[in-house]
Design a protein around this motif. Structure first.
Motif, mmCIF file in Angstrom:
data_model
loop_
_atom_site.group_PDB
_atom_site.id
_atom_site.type_symbol
_atom_site.label_atom_id
_atom_site.label_comp_id
_atom_site.label_asym_id
_atom_site.label_seq_id
_atom_site.Cartn_x
_atom_site.Cartn_y
_atom_site.Cartn_z
ATOM 1 N N MET A 1 30.558 47.159 52.130
ATOM 2 C CA MET A 1 31.544 48.212 52.257
ATOM 3 C C MET A 1 32.270 48.072 53.595
ATOM 4 N N THR A 2 33.528 48.403 53.577
ATOM 5 C CA THR A 2 34.309 48.325 54.802
ATOM 6 C C THR A 2 34.285 49.664 55.520
ATOM 7 N N GLU A 3 34.646 49.656 56.794
ATOM 8 C CA GLU A 3 34.634 50.884 57.590
ATOM 9 C C GLU A 3 35.819 51.802 57.269
ATOM 10 N N THR A 4 36.963 51.227 56.913
ATOM 11 C CA THR A 4 38.155 52.042 56.799
ATOM 12 C C THR A 4 38.524 52.428 55.372
ATOM 13 N N SER A 5 38.318 51.578 54.418
ATOM 14 C CA SER A 5 38.745 51.858 53.063
ATOM 15 C C SER A 5 37.713 51.346 52.062
ATOM 16 N N PHE A 6 37.447 52.163 51.049
ATOM 17 C CA PHE A 6 36.474 51.807 50.019
ATOM 18 C C PHE A 6 37.181 51.666 48.680
ATOM 19 N N SER A 69 41.246 46.355 30.697
ATOM 20 C CA SER A 69 39.856 45.946 30.497
ATOM 21 C C SER A 69 39.128 45.813 31.826
ATOM 22 N N TRP A 70 37.840 46.113 31.779
ATOM 23 C CA TRP A 70 37.032 45.941 32.993
ATOM 24 C C TRP A 70 36.912 44.476 33.381
ATOM 25 N N ASP A 71 37.263 43.559 32.468
ATOM 26 C CA ASP A 71 37.240 42.127 32.795
ATOM 27 C C ASP A 71 38.174 41.789 33.950
ATOM 28 N N GLU A 72 39.222 42.603 34.148
ATOM 29 C CA GLU A 72 40.159 42.375 35.261
ATOM 30 C C GLU A 72 39.484 42.504 36.620
ATOM 31 N N PHE A 73 38.319 43.139 36.657
ATOM 32 C CA PHE A 73 37.647 43.408 37.927
ATOM 33 C C PHE A 73 36.407 42.544 38.134
ATOM 34 N N THR A 74 36.270 41.504 37.317
ATOM 35 C CA THR A 74 35.109 40.624 37.444
ATOM 36 C C THR A 74 35.467 39.248 37.998
ATOM 37 N N GLY A 75 36.729 38.929 38.074
ATOM 38 C CA GLY A 75 37.158 37.606 38.523
ATOM 39 C C GLY A 75 37.158 37.456 40.029
ATOM 40 N N ALA A 76 37.328 36.223 40.456
ATOM 41 C CA ALA A 76 37.315 35.899 41.880
ATOM 42 C C ALA A 76 38.478 36.549 42.630
ATOM 43 N N ASP A 77 39.601 36.781 41.940
ATOM 44 C CA ASP A 77 40.773 37.370 42.606
ATOM 45 C C ASP A 77 40.788 38.899 42.533
ATOM 46 N N PRO A 79 39.692 42.813 43.384
ATOM 47 C CA PRO A 79 39.200 43.480 44.590
ATOM 48 C C PRO A 79 37.696 43.716 44.481
ATOM 49 N N THR A 80 36.993 43.584 45.578
ATOM 50 C CA THR A 80 35.550 43.836 45.594
ATOM 51 C C THR A 80 35.330 45.341 45.610
ATOM 52 N N MET A 81 34.540 45.805 44.666
ATOM 53 C CA MET A 81 34.291 47.241 44.556
ATOM 54 C C MET A 81 33.129 47.662 45.452
ATOM 55 N N ASP A 82 33.292 48.813 46.079
ATOM 56 C CA ASP A 82 32.225 49.412 46.868
ATOM 57 C C ASP A 82 31.429 50.406 46.023
ATOM 58 N N PHE A 83 32.133 51.027 45.051
ATOM 59 C CA PHE A 83 31.526 52.016 44.167
ATOM 60 C C PHE A 83 32.041 51.808 42.752
ATOM 61 N N VAL A 84 31.147 51.982 41.768
ATOM 62 C CA VAL A 84 31.530 51.948 40.356
ATOM 63 C C VAL A 84 30.893 53.164 39.690
ATOM 64 N N PHE A 85 31.739 54.002 39.071
ATOM 65 C CA PHE A 85 31.267 55.212 38.397
ATOM 66 C C PHE A 85 31.647 55.173 36.931
ATOM 67 N N THR A 86 30.676 55.416 36.061
ATOM 68 C CA THR A 86 30.982 55.589 34.646
ATOM 69 C C THR A 86 31.256 57.068 34.424
ATOM 70 N N VAL A 87 32.301 57.366 33.645
ATOM 71 C CA VAL A 87 32.659 58.756 33.390
ATOM 72 C C VAL A 87 32.524 59.121 31.914
ATOM 73 N N PRO A 97 29.478 44.409 33.291
ATOM 74 C CA PRO A 97 29.531 43.114 33.965
ATOM 75 C C PRO A 97 28.808 43.172 35.310
ATOM 76 N N ILE A 98 28.555 42.026 35.856
ATOM 77 C CA ILE A 98 28.019 41.942 37.217
ATOM 78 C C ILE A 98 29.220 42.075 38.147
ATOM 79 N N TRP A 99 29.193 43.118 38.956
ATOM 80 C CA TRP A 99 30.316 43.359 39.861
ATOM 81 C C TRP A 99 30.081 42.606 41.165
ATOM 82 N N PRO A 100 31.072 41.819 41.611
ATOM 83 C CA PRO A 100 30.938 41.141 42.901
ATOM 84 C C PRO A 100 30.691 42.153 44.023
ATOM 85 N N GLY A 101 29.845 41.804 44.962
ATOM 86 C CA GLY A 101 29.599 42.642 46.126
ATOM 87 C C GLY A 101 28.525 43.698 45.940
#
Length: 177
Positions: A1-6, A69-77, A79-87, A97-101
């Motif tokens: 996680m970063t200090e300024t933005s999550f 699709s959530w597949d957009e958030f699994t690739g190398a390009d 953004p790395t997620m700090d938090f993932v919430f299912t609603v 998926p396995i989320w980077p980070g």
């Protein structure tokens, strides 16, 4: 996680209502501290019209919203997620998926405005209630002293937020209501 933005990802099966609401709410409520995204395991390809109308009526950002699709958030390009919430309960029960980070995760299930059956006025009122519940939880989350909490304490707090209802003592004590 970063200090300024999550970075925060909200997941739902169809990515047409609940996760879209959460993304827009956090992008307004947490501007500067959070960058919210949403996605679905089986995206519907469009935003529920009642949800979109409510977001516009309440001056929430809508220009970048889209069902994806959530597949957009699994690739190398991605953004790395700090938090993932299912609603939604379906997304919470699916193998994600396995989320980077290794982001922190929690389930914040809310009823589905897109699946509500009733008149347009009833659907709009129901959607407003779901939005208020999400805004309550997101406001509590955005106010957390994230940098000063250890990972275990933060995880416990995230799970507790998912249990907050509109009229609960936790919501009243948070100062949100």
């Amino acid at each position: 996680m970063t200090e300024t933005s999550f970075n925060v990802l909200f997941l739902c099966t169809g990515n047409s209502a609940r996760s879209i609401l959460a993304e827009s709410i956090l992008n307004r409520e947490g501007a500067g501290k959070f960058r919210a995204y949403s996605a679905g395991s089986h995206p519907k390809g469009g935003i529920d019209p009642t949800v979109l109308a409510l977001l516009k009526k309440t001056n929430h950002p809508t220009e970048a919203l889209r069902s994806k699709s959530w597949d957009e958030f699994t690739g190398a390009d991605a953004p790395t997620m700090d938090f993932v919430f299912t609603v939604c309960d379906n997304a919470a029960g699916e193998v994600c998926p396995i989320w980077p980070g290794q982001p922190m995760t929690a389930h914040w299930g809310v009823p589905d405005p897109a699946g509500f059956v009733g008149s347009e006025a009833e659907k709009a009122a129901f959607c407003g209630e779901v939005m208020r519940l999400l805004r309550t939880r997101i406001s509590i989350f955005a106010a957390l002293p994230i940098a000063s909490l250890d990972r275990l304490s933060l995880q416990r707090r995230l799970k507790e937020i998912g249990k907050v209802a509109l009229e609960s003592p936790e919501a009243r004590d948070s100062g949100v209501l």
